[in-house]
Design an enzyme around this catalytic site. Structure first.
Site, PDB file in Angstrom:
ATOM      1  N   LYS A 150      -6.861  -9.749   3.943  1.00  0.00           N
ATOM      2  CA  LYS A 150      -6.524 -10.929   3.109  1.00  0.00           C
ATOM      3  C   LYS A 150      -5.869 -11.906   4.262  1.00  0.00           C
ATOM      4  CE  LYS A 150      -4.556  -8.639  -1.052  1.00  0.00           C
ATOM      5  NZ  LYS A 150      -5.553  -9.084  -2.015  1.00  0.00           N
ATOM      6  N   ASP A 184       6.683  -5.731  -0.531  1.00  0.00           N
ATOM      7  CA  ASP A 184       5.193  -5.954  -0.449  1.00  0.00           C
ATOM      8  C   ASP A 184       4.962  -7.276   0.028  1.00  0.00           C
ATOM      9  OD1 ASP A 184       2.488  -6.233  -0.936  1.00  0.00           O
ATOM     10  OD2 ASP A 184       2.528  -5.901  -3.086  1.00  0.00           O
TER      11      ASP A 184
END
Length: 461
Positions: A248, A222
């Site tokens: 992000k 991740d």
């Protein structure tokens, strides 16, 4: 951008703030007030949740909708050809940005959560059976915990959980012990969204493969908190899947990325069915499109991909090594300043070089310690065995901390940060979290510290 060192670079990063219109905002004053009258200048310290967007990204997305809007692939008219080139051009940019040579290994999804679920449904349900082992860490975001937990419940697999050390770093002794020849999947974060800790991915991959005995096992990483903040070359990590999200990393919401090795992706069945992902459909049968379109059913988020491509251009121009250096400086300064405040507890290492630009903290004190031990001999189907001692905590609730900071114009995140197993492991229900990005400054860290002091003053501690 010019190259430079030290304070010069900090000055240059300050100049970037002009590219982010939202950072000009003033907040939390009288509703009737105009502009900055009676309000606080915004200090945005919540980039781990989502980043702000530069005008360059906004402009490219506006241009797409204003001049090139059409559906991609198959269309032969001018707008469709232009839209397709912009969409596939973004895929090539993303691939190059993360060190992937074959753009067809880049699958566009909505976000990192969808990317993980795609792997869990398509690869996991095909390869993980009863008695097989799934290894995750206690510090995973729910998006990389719940899908594997539910798959274990569904298939009768064993979910085994790796703890962390007091420093917040992964327990490597436990990591080596837990992985066995029965392990079918190992997954872990690249950078923790709570502790900020950076996992040595390439080293962990080697350890996992050795412990597994080179059996059929996949490794998923991740990278949602890593790709936006530091140089990452996926080709050098040795994992099988890597996921991240656009919002992000200065890009828009609703666009994310799954990278997988071609030989694995080709064997995986589609995740969703419908238009675009097919090769041929008849009454009797259907066959699937080539990679990556096999996993991109329906009309994709074209503008989102184009915006992500623009974000990649923006970050590439700055240089990810410089972004990383800037965040180390901010994190180091913030840890130093927060540590001077009596009653503030921070989580994770105090070494800014070992962590990303994320600092979780609580304000107050705890009167009794809590001991949590890990056993490599699983006591239940989840492979966890915690020895717990109750803890009486007198921390000010993180929501109260965030609310007072917000009244001062400082935006942080509060709560369990989609990491409740980690919260339980740490013996807390919540934490406040400040997170930094390339547009933040040391002056904003000072505003954070001033806000925490106001929290103490308000609660008289």
């Amino acid at each position: 951008m010019k190259t430079g060192k030290g304070k010069w670079e900090l000055v240059e990063f300050k100049k970037l703030r002009a590219d982010f219109p939202i950072l000009k905002r003033y907040v939390n004053g009288p509703s009737f007030a105009k502009a900055s009258e009676g309000k606080k200048p915004l200090v945005y310290l919540d980039s781990a949740a989502t980043s702000q967007k530069p005008r360059q990204v906004l402009a490219v997305m506006d241009e797409y909708y204003s001049k090139h809007n059409a559906n991609v692939h198959r269309g032969i008219h001018t707008l469709s050809v232009e839209a397709t080139e912009m969409y596939e051009g973004a895929r090539r940019k993303v691939a190059d940005f993360v060190g992937v040579k074959d753009p067809s290994e880049i699958v566009f999804v909505r976000n990192a959560t969808e990317a993980i679920n795609l792997v869990a449904y398509s690869w996991g349900r095909q390869n993980i059976k009863k008695g097989d082992e799934i290894v995750v860490t206690i510090a995973e975001h729910h998006s990389n915990f719940v899908p594997w937990q539910q798959l274990a419940f569904e298939n009768g697999a064993v979910l085994k959980i790796i703890p962390i050390e007091k420093s917040g770093e992964l327990d490597l002794v436990a990591f080596r012990k837990v992985i066995t020849p029965k392990t079918k999947l190992v997954t872990f974060f690249h950078v923790s969204n709570v502790l900020g800790m950076i996992n040595p991915v390439a080293d962990l991959v080697k350890i996992a493969r050795k412990a597994n005995g080179k059996r059929q096992m996949a490794i998923l990483v991740d990278g949602a908190q890593a790709i936006p903040h530091m140089p990452v070359d996926i080709s050098k990590l040795g994992c099988d899947f890597y996921v991240f999200t656009g919002h992000k990393m200065l890009g828009p919401t609703g666009i994310g990325v799954l990278w997988g090795k071609r030989e694995i992706l080709e064997l995986m069945p589609p995740f969703l069915f419908g238009g675009e992902m097919i090769s041929k459909v008849s009454v009797q049968n259907s066959t699937w499109n080539e990679l990556p379109w096999k996993f991109e059913a329906g009309t994709p988020n074209i503008a989102g991909a184009v915006g992500l491509g623009a974000a990649v251009d923006y970050l590439s121009k700055i240089g990810m090594d410089r972004v990383r250096k800037h965040e180390i400086e901010l994190t180091k300064y913030a840890i130093s300043e927060l540590s001077k405040i009596a009653g503030v507890t921070t989580y994770g290492s105090n070494d800014a070089k070992k962590r990303g630009g994320v600092i979780s903290f609580n304000v107050g004190s705890s009167r009794q310690a809590r001991t949590i031990n890990y056993s490599s001999s699983p006591s239940n189907s989840l492979g966890m065995n915690f020895a717990k001692r109750n803890r009486e905590v007198s921390f000010i609730h993180a929501h109260d901390v965030a609310s007072i900071l917000d009244s001062e114009g400082v935006a942080i995140r509060s709560g369990h940060h989609c990491a409740q197993p980690l919260m339980d492991f740490l013996g807390i229900s919540s934490a406040a979290r400040a997170s930094f990005y390339l547009y933040n400054t040391k002056e904003e860290v000072d505003r954070l510290v001033e806000g925490v002091m106001k929290v103490k003053e308000t609660f008289k501690i």
